[in-house]
Design an enzyme around this catalytic site. Structure first.
Site, PDB file in Angstrom:
ATOM      1  N   ASP A  98       0.826  -1.208   0.000  1.00  0.00           N
ATOM      2  CA  ASP A  98       0.000   0.000   0.000  1.00  0.00           C
ATOM      3  C   ASP A  98       0.866   1.267   0.000  1.00  0.00           C
ATOM      4  O   ASP A  98       2.101   1.194   0.065  1.00  0.00           O
ATOM      5  CB  ASP A  98      -0.931  -0.053   1.230  1.00  0.00           C
ATOM      6  N   ASP A 125     -10.411   3.346  -3.465  1.00  0.00           N
ATOM      7  CA  ASP A 125     -11.099   2.123  -3.031  1.00  0.00           C
ATOM      8  C   ASP A 125     -12.516   2.015  -3.588  1.00  0.00           C
ATOM      9  O   ASP A 125     -13.209   3.010  -3.769  1.00  0.00           O
ATOM     10  CB  ASP A 125     -11.193   2.094  -1.500  1.00  0.00           C
TER      11      ASP A 125
END
Ligand code: GLA
Length: 399
Positions: free
Chosen positions: A146, A201
């Site tokens: 990430d 997301d």
């Protein structure tokens, strides 16, 4: 002797980097904990999920990776080695990986290129080689990496560091670049990772944006629209990743079908994001539709293009191996529409791959992949009622 060892190491490193361990030749398939469980994860959940991936038929339909997302972390020990949270994962990651492997599945884990993960756990910055080595020792097969808390790090370089750390650790791992498309990873990710997120997301909705100030979560259609122009960057071993699936998490059945079909057409990684242990038959049937999965897993690895956009109707085309084609009719709108599609007025004309089919010259038979039935040929116009937010997905085979 010393020189021989160094030469051997260089050869191994070069061989590995040339092929990225030859993984993810088709879009990776599996499950990830984040969409449903966020930080509410432990080893019991992961074990039970793996067991249900087998008993539900998901493993046999092609889902391989059982991926633990953020929040598995404990602290670093006195030598800097990362430990799993001793309460959530008391048996340790090695035991968990052994168990998952014994079921014929693979185990994935999550870290972050910055000092902390997005949920505030220890990141890998400055510990890349040590972390990759730890994951390799545990038997990890997949790393989602990430991009929170990275300050002014250069993304390509930061991801390269972790790639090289994985090579040095010597265990093949899929590397999933998760920096949300901010720095156009499709331009630099191919030699580094096997997939890269193209957007923020996914949110559990059909068409919406949920803003958080500096970033947003997006619905299925919003994410779809952001894939425009990216197909040329994807192919075997390096995929655009429009984020994990929300199938089974509360969309309508039509929306779930459409979402799954679109991700299949996009040659996207298929990472289920629901609770596999308690999913309905309907969700299971969507996720394990082998004919739809076969479109996603086609060996050519060509991402679809949009052939038509007319009002609430969009039509997508995905060239397949053996001169077959997948075609998806999507009703984006809130009302049903009556499809009346005269094949002879359209051609498959894909400049990127050179694929060309003229329906006046060649007739194809049609297979409806959700009805799992033959559906006529391209000789006659296609007439069908398409409910709101639903799809018609066809495989075309020349006659
Ligand atoms: C980011 C990622 C998500 C998830 C969370 C975990 O938002 O994009 O997919 O991994 O972090 O904190």
């Amino acid at each position: 002797m010393k020189h021989c060892t160094i030469l051997l190491m260089l050869l191994v490193a070069f061989g590995a980097s040339a092929q990225k361990f030859d993984l993810a030749k088709t879009p990776p398939m599996g499950w990830n904990s984040w969409n449903t469980f966020a930080c509410n994860i432990d080893e019991k959940l992961i074990r039970e999920t793996a067991e249900h991936m087998v008993s539900s038929g998901m493993r046999d339909a092609g889902y391989v990776y059982v991926n633990i997302d953020d929040c598995w972390h404990g602290e670093r020990d006195s030598l800097g080695f990362i430990q799993p949270d001793p309460v959530r994962f008391p048996s340790g990651m090695k035991a968990l990986a052994d168990y998952v492997h014994s079921l014929g599945l693979k185990l994935g884990i999550y870290s972050d290129a910055g000092t902390k993960t997005c949920a505030g756990y220890p990141g890998s910055r400055g510990y890349e080689y040590q972390d990759a080595l730890t994951y390799a020792r545990w038997g990890i097969d997949y790393l989602k990496y990430d991009w929170c808390n990275t300050d002014s790090l250069n993304p390509a370089e930061a991801y390269k560091t972790m790639r090289d750390a994985i090579y040095a650790a010597g265990r093949p791992m899929v590397l999933s670049i998760c920096e949300w498309g901010d720095n156009e990873p499709w331009r630099w990710g191919k030699e580094i990772g096997h997939l890269w997120r193209t957007t923020g997301d996914i949110h559990l909705c059909w068409d919406c944006e949920l803003g958080f100030g500096t970033w947003s979560k997006w619905g299925v259609l919003n994410i779809l629209d952001k894939q425009e122009g990216l197909r040329k960057y994807a192919g075997p071993g390096h995929w655009n990743d429009p984020d994990m699936l929300q199938v089974g998490n509360g969309l309508t059945a039509a929306q779930d079908r459409a979402h799954f079909s679109l991700w299949a057409m996009l040659a996207a990684p298929l990472m289920a994001g629901n609770d596999i242990r308690s999913m309905s038959d309907q969700t299971r049937e969507i996720l394990t539709n082998r004919e739809v999965i076969a479109i996603n897993q086609d060996e050519l690895g060509i991402q679809c293009y949009r052939m038509l956009s007319e009002g609430q109707l969009q039509v997508f085309v995905k060239p397949l191996a053996n001169n077959e084609v997948a075609i998806l009719f999507l009703n984006r709108g809130d009302t049903a529409l009556n499809l009346d599609f005269d094949w002879k007025k359209f051609t498959v004309n894909d400049g990127m791959t050179g694929r060309y089919h003229d329906f006046n010259q060649q007739t194809f038979k049609l297979r409806d992949l959700w009805e799992k039935a033959e559906a006529g040929t391209t000789a006659a116009p296609l007439k069908k009622m398409l409910p709101a937010h639903d799809v018609l997905m066809l495989r075309l085979t020349a006659m």
